[in-house]
Every structure is written in structure tokens, then in C-alpha cells.
Design a protein around this motif. Structure first.
Motif, PDB file in Angstrom:
ATOM      1  N   PHE A  51       0.864  -1.203   0.000  1.00 44.80           N
ATOM      2  CA  PHE A  51       0.000   0.000   0.000  1.00 44.80           C
ATOM      3  C   PHE A  51       0.896   1.247   0.000  1.00 44.80           C
ATOM      4  O   PHE A  51       0.670   2.194  -0.735  1.00 44.80           O
ATOM      5  N   PHE A  74      -1.826   8.374   5.867  1.00 50.45           N
ATOM      6  CA  PHE A  74      -2.252   6.994   5.614  1.00 50.45           C
ATOM      7  C   PHE A  74      -1.032   6.081   5.486  1.00 50.45           C
ATOM      8  O   PHE A  74      -0.953   5.021   6.112  1.00 50.45           O
ATOM      9  N   GLU A  78      -0.111   2.875   7.812  1.00 49.99           N
ATOM     10  CA  GLU A  78      -0.009   1.509   7.282  1.00 49.99           C
ATOM     11  C   GLU A  78       1.376   0.912   7.551  1.00 49.99           C
ATOM     12  O   GLU A  78       1.507  -0.274   7.837  1.00 49.99           O
ATOM     13  N   GLU A 145      -9.622  -1.580   1.498  1.00 48.79           N
ATOM     14  CA  GLU A 145      -9.860  -0.668   2.618  1.00 48.79           C
ATOM     15  C   GLU A 145     -11.345  -0.595   2.997  1.00 48.79           C
ATOM     16  O   GLU A 145     -11.678  -0.197   4.107  1.00 48.79           O
ATOM     17  N   THR A 148     -11.289  -3.414   5.526  1.00 51.24           N
ATOM     18  CA  THR A 148     -10.602  -3.091   6.788  1.00 51.24           C
ATOM     19  C   THR A 148     -11.429  -2.063   7.570  1.00 51.24           C
ATOM     20  O   THR A 148     -11.530  -2.144   8.790  1.00 51.24           O
ATOM     21  N   GLU A 179      -7.877   1.956  10.964  1.00 49.71           N
ATOM     22  CA  GLU A 179      -8.519   1.686   9.672  1.00 49.71           C
ATOM     23  C   GLU A 179      -9.821   2.469   9.543  1.00 49.71           C
ATOM     24  O   GLU A 179     -10.155   2.981   8.474  1.00 49.71           O
ATOM     25  N   HIS A 182      -8.867   6.192   8.961  1.00 43.41           N
ATOM     26  CA  HIS A 182      -8.427   6.590   7.606  1.00 43.41           C
ATOM     27  C   HIS A 182      -9.262   5.928   6.496  1.00 43.41           C
ATOM     28  O   HIS A 182      -8.801   5.807   5.363  1.00 43.41           O
TER      29      HIS A 182
HETATM   30 FE   LIG Z   1      -5.818   0.892   5.968  1.00 47.63          FE
END
Ligand SMILES: [Fe+2]
Ligand SMILES: [Fe+2]
Length: 315
Positions: A51, A74, A78, A145, A148, A179, A182
Motif C-alpha cells: 500500500f 495513511f 499503514e 480498505e 478493513t 482503519e 483513515h
Molecule cells: Fe488501511
């Protein structure tokens, strides 16, 4: 909820985990759900570092300053997730689990097939192709995402992990709370880069049609490679050797009963919401609730409290 998200800055948090008291079956009497969560530890670091690499490549193409800052935040979150789950991989190794197979598979998926050359094919190059391949990968991240984020919101509302191992549940809860925090970034980035509204809608549906089954498949696959090694739960070991569909049926039954993980039905409903042209991840979670968890997460508070009381530095 909207206000907080509008003005909220996404930043990585320092965390500390100690798994020395944890056990592999960390959800009480639920080895099946424990193995699924443990299997995710093998998928995440490779996936999340991927990512980061993909999103870093998009930075020169982002014309909205606020979105650019969010993408940077972000990426930092991550990367922190990936490092934390690497510690959980060490924990599994220390407990006698051979995790090389799933790690190799995660490497193949994220570093080869989804790497800078489409599907790892060396002679595929060209400016246009690179551009589409980058867009496609951003779309894949936006679809992942969605899961998540919705699984994150599920964990924030679920009480079942209150009875689970405190360190392991905090690892997943802290991660999933971020998660939720974001949840809009990948979606907003994909929309920003695609610009064409119809193209955006169609691509996100096409990508999701592939991502939903693959997501379920890999969760099962990674859990099975661990569960096959579970010497303490012979019944689980046997189940893991059976086919994919027996595994799914048994999982759905167990998750419905123990409430230790969201069911496939829950994920399927989330996937259906994605189909709506009015879909937006902003409605899929509650940022206040995510921040409230961070305020009580032992892993986050380990450092927060250190700055408040410098005389009381934990070793
Ligand atoms: Fe994420
Ligand atoms: Fe993450």
C-alpha cells in the motif's frame, strides 16, 4: 462525525506490544477464529508495505493539498501496522509455527503479481500502461480498505474481544481503529485520480467483484496453513485439512456463535453497500468511536503516558 473527519489529521501513533503472555489461541475456546486472525498477521505486512509503495507513487499526481496530506498520514499509519504485525509473526514462530509458506504466498501476491510490472511480467512496459496499472492498484487498495474499515467498525462495536488475550486483541483493535480513522483516504484518492465519474463507478465495481472472493479465499487459505499445525485442537486440525467450502461453512457457524469475528454475511452486506452509486466510506464508520479506542488502547497509551509522567518510564 463528519466535522471531526473534516478537520482531523491522520497521523501514525507510536505503539508497544508485548506478546510474552499471549497464546496462539487467543480468543477463548475459539481456535478457528484465532487462526483466521493469526493468518492475517502473515498477509498484512507484505500487503501494507505494498500500500505504502503504491501510494507514494501517486503523490506527484495529487493536485489537492489536503488529500496529499491524508495520503502521507495513511502511508505512515499503514507502515506502523505492518511493523506491528511483523512482531506477531515472530510470536507465531516462537510458538513453533512454520509460517514460511504463507509468507511466500504474501510475497508472491504483493511484491510480484501486484508489483511495478503488471502480474510480474518483465516485458510489459510503457507510460500509459504504467499509469493504468498504478490506477488499478489504487482501486484494489480502495476495495480492500472497504473491508478493513467495515471490519474495523465491527470491532469497535463488538464486546467479544473484551474476554480475549489483552495484547493480541489490542494489536487488532488499535490497527482496526486506525482503519476506521483513515477509511476514506484510499477511496478519495481513487476518485481523485480517476476524475471521470462513470469510469470511477464502473472500475470500483469490477475491482470489487475480484477482491471480495479473493479476500475471503486468502483469509481461509492463510488460516488453514496455521490451523493444520495446531496440535492442541485435533478437530480444528482435521477441519483445516478439509476443503475450502467446509472451512467456510464451519467458520460461519462458529463466528455466528462466538461473535469473535464478523461473519461472511456481514462482509457480503458491506459489499452490497459498495454497489450503490451514492456509496461513501464516510458513512461506514465512526471516527469518534475510533479515537475513543485509541485513548484507552494500552499499546498507544504506553507512550502517551510516558510523556505525561517522565519519572515513570516503563522498561
Ligand atoms: Fe488501511
Ligand atoms: Fe492497516
Amino acid at each position: 462525525m463528519h466535522m471531526i473527519t473534516e478537520n482531523h489529521q491522520i497521523k501514525a501513533r507510536k505503539v508497544h506490544f508485548n506478546f510474552s503472555e499471549s497464546s496462539v489461541c487467543w480468543m477463548p475456546n475459539d481456535p478457528l477464529c484465532s487462526h483466521i486472525a493469526n493468518g492475517i498477521n502473515m498477509l498484512l505486512p507484505a500487503g501494507e508495505f505494498w500500500f505504502c509503495r503504491v501510494f507514494n507513487k501517486t503523490l506527484p499526481h495529487i493536485t489537492d493539498e489536503k488529500l496529499k496530506q491524508e495520503v502521507v498520514g495513511f502511508v505512515r499509519q499503514e507502515a506502523a501496522h505492518a511493523r506491528a504485525h511483523e512482531k506477531a509473526q515472530d510470536f507465531l514462530r516462537e510458538n513453533g509455527y512454520d509460517i514460511q509458506d504463507p509468507l511466500n504466498r504474501a510475497h508472491l501476491i504483493f511484491n510480484i503479481l501486484l508489483g511495478d510490472k503488471p502480474l510480474g511480467i518483465p516485458f510489459l512496459k510503457g507510460e500509459k500502461l504504467d499509469e493504468y496499472w498504478l490506477l488499478f492498484r489504487v482501486g484494489v487498495i480502495a476495495a480492500i480498505e472497504h473491508f478493513t474499515g467495515t471490519i474495523g467498525q465491527w470491532t469497535l462495536e463488538s464486546k467479544s474481544w473484551d474476554k480475549a488475550d489483552p495484547a493480541m486483541s489490542d494489536l487488532f483493535r488499535w490497527h482496526l481503529a486506525e482503519e476506521v480513522e483513515h477509511r476514506c483516504v484510499a477511496y478519495d484518492l481513487f476518485e481523485h485520480l480517476l476524475t471521470n465519474k462513470l469510469g470511477f463507478y464502473v472500475s470500483r465495481q469490477v475491482i470489487m467483484m475480484a477482491i471480495f472472493p479473493l479476500f475471503i479465499y486468502f483469509l481461509a487459505d492463510f488460516a488453514r496453513s496455521l490451523g493444520k499445525q495446531d496440535l492442541e485442537h485435533k478437530d480444528i486440525q482435521k477441519l483445516m485439512r478439509r476443503g475450502f467450502f467446509s472451512f467456510i461453512r464451519e467458520f460461519e457457524k462458529t463466528a455466528t456463535k462466538t461473535d469473535n469475528l464478523p461473519t461472511i454475511k456481514y462482509l457480503w452486506k458491506a459489499t452490497l453497500r459498495w454497489v450503490s452509486p451514492n456509496f461513501n466510506p464516510i458513512h461506514e464508520g465512526d471516527t469518534d468511536q475510533a479515537l475513543a479506542y485509541m485513548a484507552k488502547s494500552p499499546a498507544v497509551q504506553y507512550f502517551e503516558q510516558m510523556t505525561v509522567t517522565p519519572n515513570n518510564i516503563p522498561s
